[in-house]
Design a protein around this motif. Structure first.
Motif, mmCIF file in Angstrom:
data_model
loop_
_atom_site.group_PDB
_atom_site.id
_atom_site.type_symbol
_atom_site.label_atom_id
_atom_site.label_comp_id
_atom_site.label_asym_id
_atom_site.label_seq_id
_atom_site.Cartn_x
_atom_site.Cartn_y
_atom_site.Cartn_z
ATOM 1 N N ARG A 115 -49.485 -69.622 31.311
ATOM 2 C CA ARG A 115 -49.041 -69.758 29.925
ATOM 3 C C ARG A 115 -49.854 -68.899 28.959
ATOM 4 N NH1 ARG A 115 -47.163 -75.161 26.701
ATOM 5 N NH2 ARG A 115 -47.158 -74.267 24.623
ATOM 6 N N ASN A 116 -51.138 -68.737 29.234
ATOM 7 C CA ASN A 116 -51.976 -67.983 28.296
ATOM 8 C C ASN A 116 -51.654 -66.484 28.292
ATOM 9 O OD1 ASN A 116 -53.051 -67.607 30.882
ATOM 10 N ND2 ASN A 116 -55.085 -67.184 30.101
ATOM 11 N N LYS A 117 -50.859 -66.020 29.279
ATOM 12 C CA LYS A 117 -50.466 -64.613 29.316
ATOM 13 C C LYS A 117 -49.120 -64.367 28.622
ATOM 14 C CE LYS A 117 -52.897 -63.164 33.501
ATOM 15 N NZ LYS A 117 -52.747 -62.528 34.847
ATOM 16 N N ILE A 118 -48.376 -65.430 28.396
ATOM 17 C CA ILE A 118 -47.064 -65.302 27.767
ATOM 18 C C ILE A 118 -47.236 -65.304 26.250
ATOM 19 C CG2 ILE A 118 -44.765 -66.342 27.568
ATOM 20 C CD1 ILE A 118 -45.304 -67.702 30.259
ATOM 21 N N PRO A 119 -46.535 -64.413 25.536
ATOM 22 C CA PRO A 119 -46.653 -64.400 24.070
ATOM 23 C C PRO A 119 -46.480 -65.795 23.481
ATOM 24 C CG PRO A 119 -45.339 -62.546 24.810
ATOM 25 C CD PRO A 119 -45.609 -63.381 26.025
ATOM 26 N N ASN A 120 -47.434 -66.209 22.631
ATOM 27 C CA ASN A 120 -47.410 -67.560 22.071
ATOM 28 C C ASN A 120 -46.113 -67.864 21.337
ATOM 29 O OD1 ASN A 120 -49.953 -68.244 23.017
ATOM 30 N ND2 ASN A 120 -50.980 -67.389 21.218
ATOM 31 N N GLN A 121 -45.566 -66.853 20.668
ATOM 32 C CA GLN A 121 -44.351 -67.067 19.889
ATOM 33 C C GLN A 121 -43.185 -67.522 20.762
ATOM 34 O OE1 GLN A 121 -43.876 -66.960 16.487
ATOM 35 N NE2 GLN A 121 -46.107 -66.923 16.546
ATOM 36 N N MET A 122 -43.217 -67.159 22.055
ATOM 37 C CA MET A 122 -42.126 -67.529 22.955
ATOM 38 C C MET A 122 -42.006 -69.040 23.064
ATOM 39 S SD MET A 122 -39.878 -65.832 24.810
ATOM 40 C CE MET A 122 -40.666 -64.254 25.118
ATOM 41 N N TYR A 123 -43.142 -69.726 23.209
ATOM 42 C CA TYR A 123 -43.125 -71.183 23.313
ATOM 43 C C TYR A 123 -42.773 -71.819 21.973
ATOM 44 C CZ TYR A 123 -44.974 -71.204 28.027
ATOM 45 O OH TYR A 123 -45.122 -71.048 29.371
ATOM 46 N N LEU A 124 -43.250 -71.232 20.884
ATOM 47 C CA LEU A 124 -42.934 -71.756 19.562
ATOM 48 C C LEU A 124 -41.427 -71.695 19.315
ATOM 49 C CD1 LEU A 124 -43.764 -72.808 16.792
ATOM 50 C CD2 LEU A 124 -44.142 -70.433 16.075
ATOM 51 N N LYS A 125 -40.811 -70.564 19.675
ATOM 52 C CA LYS A 125 -39.372 -70.406 19.475
ATOM 53 C C LYS A 125 -38.586 -71.392 20.341
ATOM 54 C CE LYS A 125 -40.073 -65.555 18.349
ATOM 55 N NZ LYS A 125 -40.243 -64.217 18.925
#
Length: 289
Positions: free
Chosen positions: A269-279
């Motif tokens: 998860r820490n490698k995936i752009p944070n905005q992806m989870y927010l969206k």
């Protein structure tokens, strides 16, 4: 550029950097997953560009293709990923050869046919395989495509020997997502298999009119010009659907499939752009409310 597109492009880079090297080369099923995913990104990007330019009458064509590829990728990632990804790629090569053969068979200019065949043979030789000609490639991929169905045909034969009723082998629809011979005979069946009836009937189905070219009159409207002395109207072409709403849907689908692709490749998860989870969280909350 839409920030989601940048996030998705970043995800592809992360996958390649994290998962593939000379010891772990790209496999056939990986090619299916990543080419489908890249195509979804490109289609979403194209729809956004057309929206910005207010050229929306043909957006339906791209959206329909987006939905097809989205469902295909969901199906591949759902289970039996290696087998399904391989089936998808073999089907694409087989269909390419089959359609090319149909073209060559129907051309009346013999000189043109010879030139096309020579050109195709040159391309095939450059692939560095044992296949040297178009005929070699057609034979190889026809055999590989038919082999996809052999396990299901063998299971049917075993059931017949036990006295069980199974459909005749010749009636099994030869479609890459029906290699299990489980009655998934068309795209509607595939959507139903994945629990996507609402997507098919509510979104994909209505787009079919545009693809087959029968909805053009729907897009034609007459905008009255304010002139009491003349019976004149301006002809205007407009999109026949809610562009902004469908773009929002595509955006949600792209976020969802991105996270599924990341899960498949065990991207932390820490490698995936944070905005992806927010969206994705915003989407979930909007459904709850």
């Amino acid at each position: 550029m839409d920030s989601l597109v940048r996030d998705c492009d970043e995800v592809i880079g992360i996958i390649f950097d994290s998962k593939f090297d000379h010891k772990h080369p790209l496999e056939v099923f990986d090619t299916a997953i990543l080419t489908l995913y890249s195509s979804l990104i490109d289609k979403y990007k194209t729809v956004n560009i057309l929206q910005d330019q207010r050229v929306t009458t043909e957006v339906n064509l791209i959206e329909r293709s987006f939905i097809e590829q989205y469902v295909y990728l969901l199906f591949i990632l759902d289970k039996h990923t290696k087998e399904r990804g391989r089936a998808y790629l073999i089907n694409q090569r087989y269909e390419s050869y089959r359609q090319t053969k149909r073209l060559l068979d129907n051309l009346s200019d013999e000189k043109q046919v010879r030139e096309l065949k020579a050109s195709i043979d040159g391309i095939i030789k450059a692939d560095r395989t044992d296949r040297q000609t178009f005929a070699d490639g057609l034979s190889y991929f026809s055999g590989e495509f038919e082999n996809l169905f052999k396990p299901a045909l063998l299971r049917n034969e075993q059931k017949r020997r036990k006295g069980l009723s199974v459909p005749p082998d010749k009636k099994i629809k030869r479609i890459w997502y029906n290699v299990a011979a489980d009655g998934t005979n068309n795209f509607r069946d595939l959507c139903r298999k994945l629990g996507l009836d609402d997507l098919y009937f509510g979104f994909y189905g209505p787009l079919s009119m545009n693809v087959h070219g029968v909805d053009s009159p729907v897009n034609l409207v007459f905008d009255n010009i304010t002139d009491p002395g003349r019976n004149v109207a301006e002809v205007v072409l407009q999109a026949g659907h809610d562009e902004q709403g469908t773009v929002s849907l595509l955006r949600a689908f792209l976020i969802e499939i991105t996270l599924k692709v990341c899960h498949h490749y065990a991207i932390s998860r820490n490698k995936i752009p944070n905005q992806m989870y927010l969206k994705q969280m915003i989407r979930i909350l909007s459904h709850q409310n």
